[in-house]
Design a protein around this motif. Structure first.
Motif, mmCIF file in Angstrom:
data_model
loop_
_atom_site.group_PDB
_atom_site.id
_atom_site.type_symbol
_atom_site.label_atom_id
_atom_site.label_comp_id
_atom_site.label_asym_id
_atom_site.label_seq_id
_atom_site.Cartn_x
_atom_site.Cartn_y
_atom_site.Cartn_z
ATOM 1 N N GLY A 171 50.108 8.233 70.357
ATOM 2 C CA GLY A 171 49.389 6.972 70.382
ATOM 3 C C GLY A 171 48.650 6.677 69.093
ATOM 4 O O GLY A 171 48.773 7.403 68.097
ATOM 5 N N PRO A 172 47.849 5.611 69.085
ATOM 6 C CA PRO A 172 47.133 5.200 67.875
ATOM 7 C C PRO A 172 46.070 6.215 67.467
ATOM 8 O O PRO A 172 45.570 6.995 68.279
ATOM 9 C CB PRO A 172 46.497 3.872 68.281
ATOM 10 N N ILE A 173 45.737 6.179 66.194
ATOM 11 C CA ILE A 173 44.720 7.098 65.662
ATOM 12 C C ILE A 173 43.338 6.695 66.162
ATOM 13 O O ILE A 173 42.976 5.516 66.168
ATOM 14 C CB ILE A 173 44.754 7.102 64.126
ATOM 15 N N CYS A 181 43.809 9.261 71.948
ATOM 16 C CA CYS A 181 42.633 9.459 72.802
ATOM 17 C C CYS A 181 42.483 8.251 73.735
ATOM 18 O O CYS A 181 42.887 7.135 73.402
ATOM 19 C CB CYS A 181 41.365 9.586 71.971
ATOM 20 N N LEU A 182 41.874 8.480 74.885
ATOM 21 C CA LEU A 182 41.614 7.385 75.815
ATOM 22 C C LEU A 182 40.831 6.269 75.126
ATOM 23 O O LEU A 182 41.125 5.078 75.317
ATOM 24 C CB LEU A 182 40.843 7.911 77.029
ATOM 25 N N GLU A 183 39.860 6.633 74.308
ATOM 26 C CA GLU A 183 39.060 5.630 73.601
ATOM 27 C C GLU A 183 39.907 4.818 72.623
ATOM 28 O O GLU A 183 39.669 3.622 72.438
ATOM 29 C CB GLU A 183 37.908 6.302 72.854
ATOM 30 N N ALA A 184 40.895 5.446 72.008
ATOM 31 C CA ALA A 184 41.744 4.745 71.043
ATOM 32 C C ALA A 184 42.702 3.771 71.714
ATOM 33 O O ALA A 184 43.333 2.949 71.041
ATOM 34 C CB ALA A 184 42.539 5.753 70.216
ATOM 35 N N LEU A 185 42.806 3.863 73.042
ATOM 36 C CA LEU A 185 43.677 2.964 73.795
ATOM 37 C C LEU A 185 42.895 1.934 74.608
ATOM 38 O O LEU A 185 43.414 0.850 74.882
ATOM 39 C CB LEU A 185 44.574 3.775 74.737
ATOM 40 N N ALA A 190 39.042 -0.390 70.064
ATOM 41 C CA ALA A 190 40.495 -0.261 70.075
ATOM 42 C C ALA A 190 41.152 -1.516 70.646
ATOM 43 O O ALA A 190 42.219 -1.947 70.181
ATOM 44 C CB ALA A 190 40.906 0.959 70.882
ATOM 45 N N ILE A 191 40.522 -2.114 71.649
ATOM 46 C CA ILE A 191 41.036 -3.365 72.205
ATOM 47 C C ILE A 191 41.020 -4.455 71.136
ATOM 48 O O ILE A 191 41.977 -5.227 70.993
ATOM 49 C CB ILE A 191 40.202 -3.784 73.427
ATOM 50 N N ALA A 192 39.926 -4.508 70.376
ATOM 51 C CA ALA A 192 39.832 -5.496 69.293
ATOM 52 C C ALA A 192 40.922 -5.277 68.251
ATOM 53 O O ALA A 192 41.555 -6.231 67.771
ATOM 54 C CB ALA A 192 38.452 -5.426 68.646
ATOM 55 N N ARG A 193 41.148 -4.010 67.899
ATOM 56 C CA ARG A 193 42.186 -3.689 66.917
ATOM 57 C C ARG A 193 43.559 -4.099 67.425
ATOM 58 O O ARG A 193 44.345 -4.717 66.704
ATOM 59 C CB ARG A 193 42.158 -2.190 66.614
ATOM 60 N N ARG A 194 43.848 -3.773 68.672
ATOM 61 C CA ARG A 194 45.146 -4.118 69.264
ATOM 62 C C ARG A 194 45.322 -5.633 69.341
ATOM 63 O O ARG A 194 46.413 -6.166 69.081
ATOM 64 C CB ARG A 194 45.240 -3.498 70.652
ATOM 65 N N ILE A 247 45.621 -1.718 78.754
ATOM 66 C CA ILE A 247 44.319 -1.054 78.831
ATOM 67 C C ILE A 247 44.156 -0.369 80.185
ATOM 68 O O ILE A 247 43.764 0.808 80.279
ATOM 69 C CB ILE A 247 43.184 -2.085 78.628
ATOM 70 N N ILE A 248 44.470 -1.082 81.253
ATOM 71 C CA ILE A 248 44.303 -0.536 82.600
ATOM 72 C C ILE A 248 45.216 0.664 82.812
ATOM 73 O O ILE A 248 44.805 1.675 83.407
ATOM 74 C CB ILE A 248 44.551 -1.628 83.655
ATOM 75 N N GLN A 249 46.456 0.585 82.327
ATOM 76 C CA GLN A 249 47.369 1.712 82.481
ATOM 77 C C GLN A 249 46.841 2.957 81.763
ATOM 78 O O GLN A 249 46.952 4.086 82.272
ATOM 79 C CB GLN A 249 48.765 1.339 81.964
ATOM 80 N N ALA A 250 46.272 2.764 80.581
ATOM 81 C CA ALA A 250 45.680 3.901 79.859
ATOM 82 C C ALA A 250 44.510 4.485 80.641
ATOM 83 O O ALA A 250 44.358 5.720 80.733
ATOM 84 C CB ALA A 250 45.230 3.455 78.468
#
Length: 326
Positions: A171-173, A181-185, A190-194, A247-250
């Motif tokens: 996954g993403p860094i 990491c859960l936080e990175a997803l 992370a939501i803003a980045r995505r 997000i929810i799936q992660a």
């Protein structure tokens, strides 16, 4: 512990400092909030907390039993040294020692999310159980674990970094340097980045997302945040709804791992991202019952946090009351 005993609870973040007078039932008698003078360094923060504490103490005929302080960072258990706080840019700050001298009261320092866990466990959605997990999903993701009636601290006082469990090896860094990491997803940043990537990659879909959230191009990067995505999803935007589903799936994957590992009777969800996803509690409950081990999944109840933004000061004060009771 007498019913009229009270303590000071402090919640110190990167932008604000809150100090509250909290009694043994977890009720906030009085609360003060000010912008944190982070640029002034630790001594300036200590002076702020001391002044706010004096204001609260002057309004009470009795003295507080002590002070509990929640800090976003890694804390040395025995000394209260803030080993590292990214929000404050502190390294090796003897914070407990400084506050002891300034306040002339016994002080206990702990991680801010663990403080919030204390609050939710004893005075919020966790009352009455001895095994629970608090998962706070905001800009970052953190949490706390209560097992057999004890808040877990770990071998080096670092337990509760639930946002850094790995849910996708490719996954993403993450900001910690690892991948997936859960936080990175699912953390707010992370939501803003995505979302920013999605808006740039699909201009027409991105424009519709912005419109659904009440914005239009051109936009500034800081305007793209988790709230924008959740607002657009609530308005029915297809791209935002796709992002929210990811997000929810992660979060389901992370929650299933936590439930299997700790077998809690309650999983308590808090934080700003949680507040923007009203379906999250139900979706995680469904996901856990589908994917978790049967014995663990059937035993857990998924609930929203009750104390909101006050969990930190209530929990910090509660720990102080327990630590310094006569």
């Amino acid at each position: 512990m007498a019913q009229d005993d009270w303590a000071l609870g402090v919640d110190l973040g990167g932008t604000k400092v809150e100090v509250a007078a909290v009694n043994t039932s977890g009720t906030i008698r009085r609360l003060l909030r000010k912008p944190a003078d982070v640029q002034g360094g630790p001594d300036s923060i200590v002076a702020q907390i001391a002044q706010m504490a004096r204001e609260l103490k002057e309004q009470d005929s009795s003295a507080p039993l002590g002070v509990g302080v929640g800090v976003a960072g890694q804390i040395a258990a025995d000394t209260g040294v803030v080993q590292f706080s990214p929000n404050l840019n502190w390294h090796g700050v003897p914070f407990q020692e400084k506050l002891d001298k300034a306040l002339k009261l016994p002080v206990v320092i702990l991680n801010d999310v663990r403080a919030a866990t204390w609050g939710e466990w004893l005075h919020g959605a966790g009352q009455g159980v001895d095994d629970l997990i608090c998962l706070f999903i905001g800009t970052g993701i953190g949490g706390g674990v209560v097992s057999a009636g004890k808040v877990l601290s770990g071998a080096s006082n670092a337990a509760g970094e639930l946002g850094h469990i790995t849910v996708d090896l490719h996954g993403p860094i993450c900001t910690c340097g690892n991948r997936g990491c859960l936080e990175a997803l699912a953390g707010g940043w992370a939501i803003a980045r995505r979302a920013m990537v999605a808006i740039n990659d699909s201009p027409l879909a991105g424009e519709a997302l912005l419109k659904a959230a009440g914005l239009s191009k051109p936009i500034r990067a800081k305007e793209v945040n988790a709230k924008l995505v959740t607002d657009a999803a609530q308005a029915g935007d297809p791209l935002a709804r796709l992002l929210v589903e990811e997000i929810i799936q992660a979060l389901i994957a992370g929650a299933v791992g936590l439930v299997n590992a700790f077998n809690p009777s309650r999983l308590i969800l808090g934080g700003g991202v949680t507040a923007g996803l009203p379906q999250l509690v139900e979706r995680l409950d469904q996901g856990i019952r589908r994917y978790a081990l049967k014995a663990a999944g059937e035993a857990v109840e998924v609930l929203p946090a009750k104390l909101g933004n006050n969990a930190g000061v209530v929990g910090a004060a509660t720990l102080a009351l327990q630590s310094f009771e006569a």
